[in-house]
Each structure stands twice: as structure tokens, then as C-alpha cells.
Design a protein around this motif. Structure first.
Motif, PDB file in Angstrom:
ATOM      1  N   THR A   1       1.633   9.022   2.789  1.00 13.54           N
ATOM      2  CA  THR A   1       1.256   8.280   1.576  1.00 13.54           C
ATOM      3  C   THR A   1      -0.186   8.576   1.144  1.00 13.54           C
ATOM      4  OG1 THR A   1       2.863   6.583   2.123  1.00 13.54           O
ATOM      5  CG2 THR A   1       1.163   5.964   0.551  1.00 13.54           C
ATOM      6  N   ARG A  43      -3.319  -3.900  -5.074  1.00 14.10           N
ATOM      7  CA  ARG A  43      -2.825  -2.822  -4.213  1.00 14.10           C
ATOM      8  C   ARG A  43      -1.302  -2.805  -4.181  1.00 14.10           C
ATOM      9  NH1 ARG A  43      -3.504  -3.508   1.238  1.00 14.10           N
ATOM     10  NH2 ARG A  43      -4.185  -5.647   1.019  1.00 14.10           N
ATOM     11  N   TYR A  50      -1.339  10.156  -2.616  1.00  9.11           N
ATOM     12  CA  TYR A  50      -2.323   9.555  -3.533  1.00  9.11           C
ATOM     13  C   TYR A  50      -3.496  10.515  -3.774  1.00  9.11           C
ATOM     14  CZ  TYR A  50      -0.406   4.813  -3.945  1.00  9.11           C
ATOM     15  OH  TYR A  50       0.378   3.733  -4.255  1.00  9.11           O
ATOM     16  N   TYR A  90      -8.385   2.538  -2.101  1.00  7.41           N
ATOM     17  CA  TYR A  90      -7.068   2.201  -2.633  1.00  7.41           C
ATOM     18  C   TYR A  90      -7.044   2.448  -4.141  1.00  7.41           C
ATOM     19  CZ  TYR A  90      -5.516   0.065   1.702  1.00  7.41           C
ATOM     20  OH  TYR A  90      -5.114  -0.135   2.987  1.00  7.41           O
ATOM     21  N   HIS A  91      -5.850   2.329  -4.730  1.00  4.48           N
ATOM     22  CA  HIS A  91      -5.682   2.487  -6.173  1.00  4.48           C
ATOM     23  C   HIS A  91      -5.086   1.199  -6.721  1.00  4.48           C
ATOM     24  CE1 HIS A  91      -5.802   6.558  -4.606  1.00  4.48           C
ATOM     25  NE2 HIS A  91      -6.015   7.020  -5.827  1.00  4.48           N
ATOM     26  N   SER A 131       0.039  -2.770   2.085  1.00  2.44           N
ATOM     27  CA  SER A 131       0.155  -3.158   0.675  1.00  2.44           C
ATOM     28  C   SER A 131       1.563  -3.619   0.299  1.00  2.44           C
ATOM     29  CB  SER A 131      -0.216  -1.970  -0.213  1.00  2.44           C
ATOM     30  OG  SER A 131      -1.489  -1.493   0.125  1.00  2.44           O
ATOM     31  N   LEU A 143      -2.616  -0.763  -8.880  1.00  2.08           N
ATOM     32  CA  LEU A 143      -1.262  -0.410  -9.307  1.00  2.08           C
ATOM     33  C   LEU A 143      -0.718  -1.437 -10.267  1.00  2.08           C
ATOM     34  CD1 LEU A 143       0.500   0.077  -5.835  1.00  2.08           C
ATOM     35  CD2 LEU A 143      -0.705   1.809  -7.187  1.00  2.08           C
TER      36      LEU A 143
HETATM   37  O1  C5P Z   1      -1.606  -0.372   2.388  1.00  2.00           O
HETATM   38  P1  C5P Z   1      -0.971   0.768   3.105  1.00  2.00           P
HETATM   39  O2  C5P Z   1      -1.500   0.928   4.505  1.00  2.00           O
HETATM   40  O3  C5P Z   1       0.518   0.756   3.050  1.00  2.00           O
HETATM   41  O4  C5P Z   1      -1.423   2.062   2.318  1.00  2.00           O
HETATM   42  C1  C5P Z   1      -1.296   3.352   2.877  1.00  2.00           C
HETATM   43  C2  C5P Z   1      -2.218   4.306   2.125  1.00  2.00           C
HETATM   44  O5  C5P Z   1      -1.732   4.527   0.805  1.00  2.00           O
HETATM   45  C3  C5P Z   1      -3.632   3.809   1.945  1.00  2.00           C
HETATM   46  O6  C5P Z   1      -4.436   4.136   3.052  1.00  2.00           O
HETATM   47  C4  C5P Z   1      -4.075   4.542   0.680  1.00  2.00           C
HETATM   48  O7  C5P Z   1      -4.447   5.867   0.990  1.00  2.00           O
HETATM   49  C5  C5P Z   1      -2.796   4.625  -0.133  1.00  2.00           C
HETATM   50  N1  C5P Z   1      -2.678   3.535  -1.114  1.00  2.00           N
HETATM   51  C6  C5P Z   1      -3.483   3.539  -2.239  1.00  2.00           C
HETATM   52  N2  C5P Z   1      -3.386   2.528  -3.166  1.00  2.00           N
HETATM   53  C7  C5P Z   1      -2.479   1.534  -2.998  1.00  2.00           C
HETATM   54  C8  C5P Z   1      -1.628   1.517  -1.867  1.00  2.00           C
HETATM   55  C9  C5P Z   1      -1.755   2.537  -0.937  1.00  2.00           C
HETATM   56  O8  C5P Z   1      -4.313   4.447  -2.403  1.00  2.00           O
HETATM   57  N3  C5P Z   1      -2.393   0.585  -3.914  1.00  2.00           N
END
Ligand code: C5P
Length: 330
Positions: A184, A157, A188, A26-27, A141, A29
Motif C-alpha cells: 500500500t 485517512r 501511494y 498519509y493522504h 486507517s 481521502l
Molecule cells: O493506515 P494503514 O497502516 O492501513 O496505512 C498503510 C499505508 O498506506 C500508510 O503507511 C500510508 O503509506 C498509506 N496511506 C496513505 N493515506 C491514507 C491511508 C494509507 O498514504 N489515507
């Protein structure tokens, strides 16, 4: 109780600042979430086993079975409240979609949030919003924000939320839906690649390490940590749509545009046709335009439609409240 229906809004990100990738993929944010008046409805009914039925906008692209975020949310809530001993074990989740799928508007997370509040009512579990947010964060997230609604700063996240203190200004938005979807994770990953290439060009840590040594490289990496945009927060406090329009920003936008080049033309058209600000919604490919008032939003919606730069256009307002039960039948 035989059925509970909840309504849940789509979200925009008025700022989306993305840090470097973390060890878990994840990243980190810093984002300013804003809930808008484009709603999905989710009904839950007792059933023999968990299953989902989806109708409406993009229904054929919503995953069924265990990959469905609303079903995952039901399972996560059940694990917490342990309803197994009382009442029916399963739930039939019926999703009526208006939020397009894979469009950057967190439609899947919204459906998960609606399923949580609806099952909380169906099972009389009485979990607080905070407790539902904790369950929601394990599912996606953006689920916590879909529960909270309004305008809020998200960190981590995106699941660590602080409501933004702002006057009761209503903003008028035009959303331009694209003819296609973006994944998504792919957006990223593309951002990471673009940044690594840029750092490599500058001789930074992205490719070859910083020639001035590991400390400088570390400092550069550190400086990539995202910050809340003071200009945006002050614009929101003033309630001045012109200032808010100028301060909109999204770090994912270059990645979304590189994966979906027609977005460049859509964004440009919105600005040329009088939007106060334009940006890609989340990971895209929806484009978002801010208008000064309801009349300007109508004019903008008509002219963006006429320009033929997107699949369809809707007008929405924000902020609106998060997921809430709208009806329950005994
Ligand atoms: O949390 P969620 O399943 O919605 O996130 C989908 C994808 O988006 C994650 O698997 C990741 O690749 C990316 N993501 C991320 N950093 C975040 C939120 C989402 O890299 N803060």
C-alpha cells in the motif's frame, strides 16, 4: 469464557479519491467503502502471553509478532480497558483467512477489527462500537470501517465515517485475485510520483512551480483536494447497478497498474465479458467487477476464469454488516 470467535468482511472502495500527501505521510481521502461477503474469522482465547496463529489463504505472508495488526489491536484495546488486573494477561489470536493478503481488500485491518470485537466480548469490556472505532483508528486507517460495515463514506485517512443512506439493494461482485501482492505505501508513493511528473509536464507546482505565481500554484494544489462523487452517491440512492457500475472510480488505479501491468488486461477482460463496471480494489492488485444480478455474476466469474487473466475468482455480495461475534464458549 474460554474463547470468542468474530467474523469480519473484506472491503471494496466504490470511490477512492486521494488528495496530496500530508505532513504525516498519509493522504486525505474521500472514499465510499462497501463491505462484501468474503470473511475472515478470528478467535481469541486467554493465554499466558499474546501470540498469533494464522491459517488459510496467504497465511504464510501474514506477519507474526508485533507487526501483526490483530495483535496490535489487542494491545491497543488492553491499554484502554486496562484488563491487566483481572483475568489472563495474554491472548492467543487464531486467524482463519479467506481474504487474500496485500490484495487491496483490507484483510489485515479486518483481522484487527475482529480481534477488537472478540476481545471486547472476552474481557466483558462493554466498549461501544464508536469507542472500538477510536481504538481501531490507531491501528490502521481501514479498521474503523471493518467494524462498521455496510456502505459508508470515509474521510480523513479513511477513519472518519458516515454511513451512506441507500436502499437495501444487494450488489453482485466478481473479484479477480492476482498472482502477487502490492504494498500500500508503495502504491501511494507511486501515485504521488505520477502526479508530480504530470504537474511538471504542465509546468505546474509538481516540479517547477506555477509560472503564474504562488497563488495559482496554491489554488492548483487546493483543487487536488478530493470530493465525494455526486454521481456515485445518486446511483447508490437509486439502487441501479448499471449507474453504480458507471460511477466506480479509484485514484490509486493508475499507480497500481503501473506497478502491476497485467492488471490492465484483467480489467479489460472483465469489461469485455460484460461487467457493468471494473476497477482495482483499493491499492490492488485485486480487480473488482460489478454484475447486474446473481446469474450474470456467475456467468462473468466463469468467463473471467476461462480468460486466464488472474489467479482465481470469487463471487461476493454487498453490503454486509461489519465485524461481529459469531460464537463464544464458556
Ligand atoms: O493506515 P494503514 O497502516 O492501513 O496505512 C498503510 C499505508 O498506506 C500508510 O503507511 C500510508 O503509506 C498509506 N496511506 C496513505 N493515506 C491514507 C491511508 C494509507 O498514504 N489515507
Amino acid at each position: 469464557m474460554t474463547g470468542v470467535t468474530a467474523r469480519v468482511p473484506a472491503k471494496l472502495n466504490l470511490q477512492l479519491a486521494v488528495g496530496p500527501p500530508r505532513a504525516d505521510g498519509y493522504h486525505d481521502l474521500v472514499t465510499v467503502f462497501h463491505a462484501v461477503s468474503l470473511f475472515d474469522e478470528v478467535t481469541v482465547e486467554p493465554a499466558e502471553r499474546d501470540r498469533v496463529t494464522v491459517a488459510g489463504e496467504g497465511a504464510d505472508r501474514v506477519p507474526g509478532g508485533r507487526d501483526n495488526l490483530a495483535l496490535r489491536a489487542v494491545a491497543a484495546l488492553r491499554a484502554v480497558v486496562r484488563d491487566g488486573g483481572v483475568g489472563p494477561k495474554g491472548v492467543h489470536v487464531v486467524i482463519s483467512k479467506r481474504i487474500p493478503v496485500a490484495a487491496g481488500l483490507a484483510g489485515g485491518s479486518a483481522d484487527a477489527a475482529a480481534a477488537l470485537v472478540a476481545c471486547n466480548e472476552l474481557w466483558a469490556s462493554r466498549l461501544s462500537q464508536q469507542q472500538l472505532c477510536e481504538v481501531g483508528a490507531t491501528v490502521g486507517s481501514d479498521v474503523s470501517f471493518a467494524l462498521l460495515g455496510g456502505t459508508a463514506v470515509g474521510r480523513g485517512r479513511g477513519e472518519r465515517l458516515t454511513p451512506a443512506l441507500a436502499p437495501a439493494t444487494q450488489y453482485h461482485w466478481v473479484l479477480a485475485f492476482a498472482d502477487g501482492q502490492l504494498s500500500t505505501p508503495e502504491v501511494y508513493a507511486t501515485l504521488d510520483r505520477l502526479r508530480a511528473a504530470r504537474a511538471g509536464d504542465r509546468g505546474g507546482p509538481g516540479r517547477s512551480g506555477d509560472p503564474r505565481g504562488p497563488e495559482v500554484a496554491a489554488a492548483r494544489a487546493q483543487s487536488a483536494d478530493p470530493d465525494l462523487d455526486a454521481a456515485l452517491m445518486s446511483a447508490l440512492r437509486s439502487g441501479d447497478a448499471m449507474l453504480v457500475g458507471r460511477a466506480l472510480s479509484n485514484d490509486l488505479q493508475p499507480a497500481a497498474v503501473s506497478l502491476f501491468p497485467p492488471l490492465r488486461k484483467t480489467l479489460l477482460a472483465g469489461v469485455e465479458l460484460g461487467a457493468l463496471g471494473a476497477l482495482v480494489a483499493g491499492s490492488g492488485p485485486t480487480c473488482v467487477f460489478l454484475a447486474a444480478n446473481a446469474k450474470r455474476a456467475l456467468d462473468l466469474a466463469v468467463s473471467v476464469t476461462g480468460a486466464g487473466v488472474c489467479r482465481s475468482v470469487v463471487r461476493v455480495t454487498g453490503p454486509v454488516p461489519g465485524a461481529a461475534v459469531v460464537s463464544a464458549s464458556q
